[in-house]
Design a protein around this motif. Structure first.
Motif, PDB file in Angstrom:
ATOM      1  N   ALA A 210       0.841  -1.204   0.000  1.00  0.00           N
ATOM      2  CA  ALA A 210       0.000   0.000   0.000  1.00  0.00           C
ATOM      3  C   ALA A 210       0.874   1.251   0.000  1.00  0.00           C
ATOM      4  O   ALA A 210       1.950   1.275   0.604  1.00  0.00           O
ATOM      5  CB  ALA A 210      -0.918   0.003   1.207  1.00  0.00           C
ATOM      6  N   CYS A 211       0.398   2.303  -0.659  1.00  0.00           N
ATOM      7  CA  CYS A 211       1.141   3.565  -0.748  1.00  0.00           C
ATOM      8  C   CYS A 211       0.812   4.523   0.389  1.00  0.00           C
ATOM      9  O   CYS A 211       1.434   5.569   0.526  1.00  0.00           O
ATOM     10  CB  CYS A 211       0.852   4.245  -2.084  1.00  0.00           C
ATOM     11  N   SER A 212      -0.189   4.192   1.190  1.00  0.00           N
ATOM     12  CA  SER A 212      -0.573   5.060   2.305  1.00  0.00           C
ATOM     13  C   SER A 212      -1.174   4.193   3.407  1.00  0.00           C
ATOM     14  O   SER A 212      -1.260   2.975   3.279  1.00  0.00           O
ATOM     15  CB  SER A 212      -1.580   6.118   1.840  1.00  0.00           C
ATOM     16  N   GLY A 213      -1.569   4.845   4.502  1.00  0.00           N
ATOM     17  CA  GLY A 213      -2.261   4.126   5.555  1.00  0.00           C
ATOM     18  C   GLY A 213      -1.387   3.692   6.714  1.00  0.00           C
ATOM     19  O   GLY A 213      -1.800   2.874   7.538  1.00  0.00           O
ATOM     20  N   ARG A 214      -0.187   4.253   6.817  1.00  0.00           N
ATOM     21  CA  ARG A 214       0.713   3.842   7.898  1.00  0.00           C
ATOM     22  C   ARG A 214       0.837   4.851   9.027  1.00  0.00           C
ATOM     23  O   ARG A 214       1.629   4.677   9.942  1.00  0.00           O
ATOM     24  CB  ARG A 214       2.092   3.542   7.320  1.00  0.00           C
ATOM     25  N   GLY A 215       0.050   5.913   8.983  1.00  0.00           N
ATOM     26  CA  GLY A 215       0.159   6.969   9.992  1.00  0.00           C
ATOM     27  C   GLY A 215      -0.085   6.482  11.401  1.00  0.00           C
ATOM     28  O   GLY A 215       0.661   6.823  12.331  1.00  0.00           O
ATOM     29  N   LEU A 216      -1.120   5.699  11.606  1.00  0.00           N
ATOM     30  CA  LEU A 216      -1.394   5.191  12.958  1.00  0.00           C
ATOM     31  C   LEU A 216      -0.313   4.225  13.414  1.00  0.00           C
ATOM     32  O   LEU A 216       0.041   4.198  14.602  1.00  0.00           O
ATOM     33  CB  LEU A 216      -2.768   4.525  13.018  1.00  0.00           C
ATOM     34  N   GLN A 217       0.237   3.440  12.490  1.00  0.00           N
ATOM     35  CA  GLN A 217       1.328   2.533  12.843  1.00  0.00           C
ATOM     36  C   GLN A 217       2.562   3.325  13.280  1.00  0.00           C
ATOM     37  O   GLN A 217       3.235   2.966  14.247  1.00  0.00           O
ATOM     38  CB  GLN A 217       1.677   1.620  11.659  1.00  0.00           C
ATOM     39  N   LEU A 218       2.847   4.419  12.586  1.00  0.00           N
ATOM     40  CA  LEU A 218       3.964   5.280  12.982  1.00  0.00           C
ATOM     41  C   LEU A 218       3.732   5.872  14.364  1.00  0.00           C
ATOM     42  O   LEU A 218       4.631   5.895  15.207  1.00  0.00           O
ATOM     43  CB  LEU A 218       4.149   6.412  11.966  1.00  0.00           C
ATOM     44  N   ALA A 219       2.515   6.358  14.597  1.00  0.00           N
ATOM     45  CA  ALA A 219       2.199   6.943  15.909  1.00  0.00           C
ATOM     46  C   ALA A 219       2.356   5.908  17.014  1.00  0.00           C
ATOM     47  O   ALA A 219       2.897   6.213  18.085  1.00  0.00           O
ATOM     48  CB  ALA A 219       0.785   7.520  15.896  1.00  0.00           C
ATOM     49  N   ARG A 220       1.890   4.700  16.786  1.00  0.00           N
ATOM     50  CA  ARG A 220       2.065   3.629  17.778  1.00  0.00           C
ATOM     51  C   ARG A 220       3.535   3.358  18.050  1.00  0.00           C
ATOM     52  O   ARG A 220       3.940   3.112  19.181  1.00  0.00           O
ATOM     53  CB  ARG A 220       1.415   2.336  17.281  1.00  0.00           C
ATOM     54  N   HIS A 221       4.330   3.385  17.003  1.00  0.00           N
ATOM     55  CA  HIS A 221       5.748   3.039  17.113  1.00  0.00           C
ATOM     56  C   HIS A 221       6.564   4.093  17.864  1.00  0.00           C
ATOM     57  O   HIS A 221       7.422   3.742  18.681  1.00  0.00           O
ATOM     58  CB  HIS A 221       6.332   2.803  15.723  1.00  0.00           C
ATOM     59  N   VAL A 222       6.330   5.365  17.580  1.00  0.00           N
ATOM     60  CA  VAL A 222       7.181   6.406  18.182  1.00  0.00           C
ATOM     61  C   VAL A 222       6.690   6.879  19.540  1.00  0.00           C
ATOM     62  O   VAL A 222       7.443   7.503  20.280  1.00  0.00           O
ATOM     63  CB  VAL A 222       7.385   7.623  17.246  1.00  0.00           C
ATOM     64  N   SER A 223       5.446   6.580  19.901  1.00  0.00           N
ATOM     65  CA  SER A 223       4.929   7.012  21.207  1.00  0.00           C
ATOM     66  C   SER A 223       5.147   5.913  22.245  1.00  0.00           C
ATOM     67  O   SER A 223       5.428   4.766  21.914  1.00  0.00           O
ATOM     68  CB  SER A 223       3.446   7.362  21.104  1.00  0.00           C
ATOM     69  N   ASP A 224       4.994   6.284  23.505  1.00  0.00           N
ATOM     70  CA  ASP A 224       5.124   5.316  24.595  1.00  0.00           C
ATOM     71  C   ASP A 224       3.806   4.617  24.893  1.00  0.00           C
ATOM     72  O   ASP A 224       3.799   3.549  25.496  1.00  0.00           O
ATOM     73  CB  ASP A 224       5.655   6.016  25.853  1.00  0.00           C
ATOM     74  N   ASP A 225       2.705   5.224  24.499  1.00  0.00           N
ATOM     75  CA  ASP A 225       1.391   4.597  24.624  1.00  0.00           C
ATOM     76  C   ASP A 225       0.499   5.215  23.556  1.00  0.00           C
ATOM     77  O   ASP A 225       0.728   6.345  23.105  1.00  0.00           O
ATOM     78  CB  ASP A 225       0.811   4.826  26.021  1.00  0.00           C
TER      79      ASP A 225
END
Length: 127
Positions: free
Chosen positions: A93-108
């Motif tokens: 997919a060319c998009s749709g990873r924003g929430l995955q990025l947020a999960r990855h870089v945040s602590d919760d």
């Protein structure tokens, strides 16, 4: 007592930059810039998602920052009925990873559903 700031943004492409600037200014005022890059990435992703998927025409979304001791909570609330995708996007997919990025870089990370809309939130440990 936690410090809290919030601002509403219109459903427009320019609002993502305005939301990022708001967050940068608040964090600078609070002297909390050690996680600025991660928080800036998350507000960009969450505001973009709200704009594209969560805010009906003519409505706004709300960005809230809260500082409680060593924790910064970033939340973006929208008023739409578009659900958050349960699964990550396909690998091609060319998009749709924003929430995955947020999960990855945040602590919760979490999503709170409301009668109208939802709030997507992230927590960052500082110091």
């Amino acid at each position: 007592m936690p410090l809290t700031r919030q601002r509403r943004f219109p459903r427009s492409r320019a609002s993502v930059r305005a939301a990022r600037t708001f967050v940068e200014q608040v964090l600078a005022e609070w002297g909390c810039v050690d996680r600025l890059d991660d928080i800036r990435l998350c507000v960009s992703e969450l505001a973009t998602n709200a704009l594209l998927h969560g805010v009906p025409p003519g409505r706004q979304y709300c960005v809230t920052l809260a500082l409680d001791g060593p924790l910064i909570r970033l939340a973006v609330r929208d008023t739409g009925d578009h659900p958050v995708p349960a699964d990550p996007p396909p690998s091609d997919a060319c998009s749709g990873r924003g929430l995955q990025l947020a999960r990855h870089v945040s602590d919760d990370f979490g999503i709170t559903e409301h009668a109208i809309g939802k709030t997507v939130w992230t927590i960052f440990k500082t110091g």
